[in-house]
Scaffold this motif. Sequence first.
Motif, PDB file in Angstrom:
ATOM      1  N   ALA A 133       0.734  -1.299  -0.053  1.00  0.00           N
ATOM      2  CA  ALA A 133       0.176  -0.140   0.033  1.00  0.00           C
ATOM      3  C   ALA A 133       0.945   1.239   0.004  1.00  0.00           C
ATOM      4  N   ILE A 134       1.714   1.277   0.560  1.00  0.00           N
ATOM      5  CA  ILE A 134       2.824   2.195   1.148  1.00  0.00           C
ATOM      6  C   ILE A 134       3.568   2.580  -0.576  1.00  0.00           C
ATOM      7  N   GLY A 135       4.086   1.569  -1.103  1.00  0.00           N
ATOM      8  CA  GLY A 135       4.592   1.446  -2.430  1.00  0.00           C
ATOM      9  C   GLY A 135       3.524   2.358  -3.466  1.00  0.00           C
ATOM     10  N   TYR A 136       2.523   1.934  -3.368  1.00  0.00           N
ATOM     11  CA  TYR A 136       1.561   2.467  -4.284  1.00  0.00           C
ATOM     12  C   TYR A 136       1.219   4.075  -4.081  1.00  0.00           C
ATOM     13  N   GLU A 137       1.139   4.336  -2.746  1.00  0.00           N
ATOM     14  CA  GLU A 137       0.922   5.763  -2.477  1.00  0.00           C
ATOM     15  C   GLU A 137       1.828   6.662  -3.026  1.00  0.00           C
ATOM     16  N   VAL A 138       3.088   6.313  -2.743  1.00  0.00           N
ATOM     17  CA  VAL A 138       4.311   6.980  -3.258  1.00  0.00           C
ATOM     18  C   VAL A 138       4.470   7.253  -4.632  1.00  0.00           C
ATOM     19  N   GLY A 139       4.432   6.010  -5.440  1.00  0.00           N
ATOM     20  CA  GLY A 139       4.594   5.801  -6.851  1.00  0.00           C
ATOM     21  C   GLY A 139       3.563   6.540  -7.674  1.00  0.00           C
ATOM     22  N   ILE A 140       2.167   6.273  -7.135  1.00  0.00           N
ATOM     23  CA  ILE A 140       1.093   6.822  -7.951  1.00  0.00           C
ATOM     24  C   ILE A 140       1.083   8.453  -7.772  1.00  0.00           C
ATOM     25  N   ARG A 141       1.394   8.990  -6.790  1.00  0.00           N
ATOM     26  CA  ARG A 141       1.545  10.308  -6.305  1.00  0.00           C
ATOM     27  C   ARG A 141       2.517  11.017  -7.289  1.00  0.00           C
ATOM     28  N   ILE A 142       3.698  10.383  -7.318  1.00  0.00           N
ATOM     29  CA  ILE A 142       4.732  11.073  -8.178  1.00  0.00           C
ATOM     30  C   ILE A 142       4.426  11.060  -9.728  1.00  0.00           C
TER      31      ILE A 142
END
Length: 455
Positions: A133-142
């Motif tokens: 979930a954390i990986g999705y959060e950072v990557g998608i935002r960028i």
Amino acid sequence: MNRLSDSTVGLLARYVCSLKSSDIPGKTKKHAGMCVLDTLAAAVAGLHAPSVVAAREASMTLFGNGEIPLWFDGRRTTTAGAIFANSSAAAVLDMDDGHSEARGHPAAAVVPAVLNLAVEIGASADDVLSAIAIGYEVGIRIKAARGDHGQKGWNGQSGVWTGFCVAAATGWLLKASQDQIANSIALAAVYSPNLVATSYTKELGADVKEGIPLSAVVGYSSMILARLGHAGFTDTLDHPPFYDAALILRGLGEEEMKINGNYFKPYATCRHFHAALSALETMMADHNINASDITAIKVHIYDYALRLSNKTRPENLTDIQYSIPYCMAIVAILGADPLMPIDDSLLGRPELVALAEKVEIIPDPEYSAKYPRIALNRVEVVTAGETYSSPTMRPPCDPDAPMSMEQLERKFRTASREVLHARQQEDLLHAFTCLLNGEIAPLLETIAKPARIDA
């Protein structure tokens, strides 16, 4: 003033470091678990694709022997090697999940990286789901905040940004410091493949699959480098028109996590025309249309879809994945099941080619204006006696009407039917249930075993 801490990469890293597994809602962890099952379904289906076989062999040559399993193969390599090979399998058939806000595919990078690292460090089920979930959060935002800086096509590809997902996810799992996570994100911005060719090539997909497998390796490698003191550009996300830093940070930690807005694919093809496939499938059934009676199929769609190869005589599986006409012909003549997944039996079939050549792709200005915010399609089926029209449709299984757990399990069974025998399918689904209930060992053991079909 600490330039790194106050930069966008630093603020993202501060957010990542502040999170405990208990901070992530159970609903979000369950959805991360669904991403795991969907990714494994895609990886099983793609296991024997020539490019994936090549990736497994290359992983042994490039990265060497180790203790991390090549999924459903039986052999083991290093963490980086397993990320490359397993990500290749998950991405190859275009079955992997996606996220409209980022216009790309996070799971094929994040899930292999997190599961493979979990084997190495003995991570818990709860931590694995949280890290995804954390990986999705950072990557998608960028990715969602990335501009095109005047280069057509630069913003549309998955390869670069999935490394950001992996850097953040693996950094959190490894309990890296804020500076280390910030530097890993900054390093991934430089070391990930920049995919310049995707700005001008007339082809989409191919074996490179937008660079996702290698980008996943780069994201993990960037984290390892950062832990050892390697530094990136502090301001890498702070320069418009390359990135909109305010958009990256907007609502961070306050909104529902981005992973909850992904989608799972009901068809193993490019999602641009999923609404059209669904519309055709429904019309064929509702009106009892015989494929032999069809004189034309008209697909009304946004103009970006004209960039797809759209071959009426596909030469390989990737050609099928990116062909609106050929996939419409498959659904009309054979139904939707052969699209989960596609295989070589669909190539070179005269009846499919004949109907594909009757498919017209019509760009709709209204749909084009709304894309990529909304992906709309409409279909007309013309027979000698009547014309049938669908309403304007959005892709099935989007975040507003997501794929259910039952549908996802059915997708897994359908996608894996030619690779796993029934007992192996049930073992994996049982292991998946264990994962959702807090036990990861059965899943890691199951995916490490070689796949086979009983004689």
